[in-house]
Write a protein that holds these residues in place. Structure first.
Motif, mmCIF file in Angstrom:
data_model
loop_
_atom_site.group_PDB
_atom_site.id
_atom_site.type_symbol
_atom_site.label_atom_id
_atom_site.label_comp_id
_atom_site.label_asym_id
_atom_site.label_seq_id
_atom_site.Cartn_x
_atom_site.Cartn_y
_atom_site.Cartn_z
ATOM 1 N N LEU A 71 0.870 -1.209 -0.033
ATOM 2 C CA LEU A 71 0.015 -0.047 -0.082
ATOM 3 C C LEU A 71 0.917 1.275 0.107
ATOM 4 O O LEU A 71 2.092 1.299 0.759
ATOM 5 C CB LEU A 71 -1.019 0.178 1.251
ATOM 6 N N SER A 72 0.590 2.362 -0.816
ATOM 7 C CA SER A 72 1.149 3.649 -0.788
ATOM 8 C C SER A 72 0.152 4.213 -0.384
ATOM 9 O O SER A 72 -0.909 4.253 -0.745
ATOM 10 C CB SER A 72 1.664 4.227 -2.064
ATOM 11 N N TYR A 73 0.507 5.286 0.806
ATOM 12 C CA TYR A 73 -0.517 6.459 1.116
ATOM 13 C C TYR A 73 0.150 7.812 1.079
ATOM 14 O O TYR A 73 1.361 8.042 1.467
ATOM 15 C CB TYR A 73 -1.067 6.034 2.372
ATOM 16 N N VAL A 138 -8.411 -0.229 4.972
ATOM 17 C CA VAL A 138 -7.895 -0.626 3.572
ATOM 18 C C VAL A 138 -8.951 -1.768 3.376
ATOM 19 O O VAL A 138 -9.202 -2.832 4.018
ATOM 20 C CB VAL A 138 -6.501 -1.319 3.341
ATOM 21 N N LEU A 144 -4.896 0.455 9.121
ATOM 22 C CA LEU A 144 -3.678 0.700 8.583
ATOM 23 C C LEU A 144 -3.002 1.398 9.932
ATOM 24 O O LEU A 144 -3.398 2.473 10.250
ATOM 25 C CB LEU A 144 -3.573 1.908 7.675
ATOM 26 N N VAL A 166 -5.451 11.012 4.780
ATOM 27 C CA VAL A 166 -4.575 10.285 3.921
ATOM 28 C C VAL A 166 -5.471 9.694 2.759
ATOM 29 O O VAL A 166 -6.397 9.355 2.619
ATOM 30 C CB VAL A 166 -3.718 9.047 4.632
ATOM 31 N N GLU A 167 -4.480 9.747 1.578
ATOM 32 C CA GLU A 167 -5.098 8.862 0.404
ATOM 33 C C GLU A 167 -4.470 7.607 0.227
ATOM 34 O O GLU A 167 -3.199 7.522 0.204
ATOM 35 C CB GLU A 167 -5.147 9.701 -0.685
ATOM 36 N N LEU A 168 -5.312 6.600 0.116
ATOM 37 C CA LEU A 168 -4.627 5.117 0.100
ATOM 38 C C LEU A 168 -4.762 4.707 -1.311
ATOM 39 O O LEU A 168 -5.534 4.832 -2.273
ATOM 40 C CB LEU A 168 -5.366 4.233 0.861
ATOM 41 N N GLN A 169 -3.610 4.091 -1.885
ATOM 42 C CA GLN A 169 -3.562 3.454 -3.047
ATOM 43 C C GLN A 169 -2.823 2.101 -3.076
ATOM 44 O O GLN A 169 -1.770 2.046 -2.416
ATOM 45 C CB GLN A 169 -2.645 4.448 -4.298
ATOM 46 N N TYR A 205 -2.135 -3.324 8.237
ATOM 47 C CA TYR A 205 -1.030 -2.783 7.200
ATOM 48 C C TYR A 205 -0.060 -1.857 8.340
ATOM 49 O O TYR A 205 -0.479 -1.345 9.337
ATOM 50 C CB TYR A 205 -1.568 -1.934 6.287
ATOM 51 N N ASN A 214 4.682 10.833 1.124
ATOM 52 C CA ASN A 214 4.330 9.644 0.539
ATOM 53 C C ASN A 214 5.056 8.121 1.297
ATOM 54 O O ASN A 214 6.376 8.368 1.437
ATOM 55 C CB ASN A 214 4.872 9.637 -1.020
#
Length: 250
Positions: A71-73, A138, A144, A166-169, A205, A214
């Motif tokens: 995961l990137s956030y 997530v 997270l 946060v924005e999760l991707q 996570y 990031n």
């Protein structure tokens, strides 16, 4: 009135009541003891070491192994949020009634319906306030652990909050997670001291925090001990103790 018949009816009624109560007690005992006593998913050597070191596991060992990706956030505001006073304090008991809590706070706290309360999270605060800690979810399921929404309370009222949106991707391909039994075995074999008690096991996570907007986190099993110490076991078997941010490999 036929007292003899009435007496028989009462005896039969109490007999049925005792049967119902006995059955309920038996089911409760099975639900309480069953998960705690079933260590068959652990290797035989690990079970023997548990006994030798007097290690207890009071939480069920999850059997699910879903497919999860890293995961990137991104911190949307670029920095940690500030403590903000609520327009109107709300009862702290709502912390344990999620629908009502969301209804009360969704106009003030961004995306609160996407967070989950973590009763095991501990923060050092001033003596005037207690704190409830929530984490963003997530896939609406896995917390997270790196990111907190903090609700500050005193005198049975939630009065302030701190949030870092946060924005999760997802990042990379999804892979099957390490079984919890394997992660627990890794801890018992190499990390847990004699007499340790594991009181909670949870999939979520976690990742080391860098000086950047990031961040990256990976699936982990979080193991919480009775004394408050926490271990995160990554999918490759590496173990992180966040008190020191020390990572131990295989």
């Amino acid at each position: 009135m036929d007292w003899s018949r009435a007496k028989n009816v009462l005896i039969f009624t109490f007999f049925l009541l005792n049967l119902v109560l006995a059955n309920q007690l038996w089911n409760d005992a099975r639900e309480t003891a069953g998960p705690n006593l079933d260590f068959t998913s652990l290797d035989v050597g690990t079970q023997q070491l548990m006994e030798q070191k007097s290690i207890q596991v009071l939480a069920p060992i999850p059997g699910d192994t879903p497919q999860l990706s890293k995961l990137s956030y991104t911190y949307l505001n670029g920095e940690a949020g500030k403590r903000t006073e609520l327009a109107s304090p709300i009862d702290s008991r709502l912390m344990f009634n999620r629908p009502e809590l969301i209804q009360e706070l969704e106009d003030e706290i961004q995306d609160i319906r996407d967070y989950e309360y973590d009763p095991l999270a501990e923060l050092e605060l001033d003596v005037q306030y207690g704190v409830f800690v929530l984490h963003p979810l997530v896939e609406n399921r896995y917390p997270l652990f790196n990111v907190n929404l903090e609700l500050y309370y005193s005198n049975q009222k939630i009065r302030e909050y701190r949030q870092t949106p946060v924005e999760l991707q997802p990042s990379g391909e999804a892979e099957k997670v390490l079984p919890a039994s394997k992660a627990l075995g890794r801890l018992i074999d190499n990390f847990l001291p004699a007499g340790a008690t594991v009181k909670d096991i949870k999939l979520g996570y976690y990742g080391s925090v860098f000086n950047s907007d990031n961040q990256v986190a990976a699936p982990v099993w979080r193991f919480t001990l009775e004394d408050g110490k926490v271990y995160y076991v990554q999918m490759n078997g590496d173990v992180i103790s966040p008190k020191t941010e020390q990572t131990e490999g295989l």
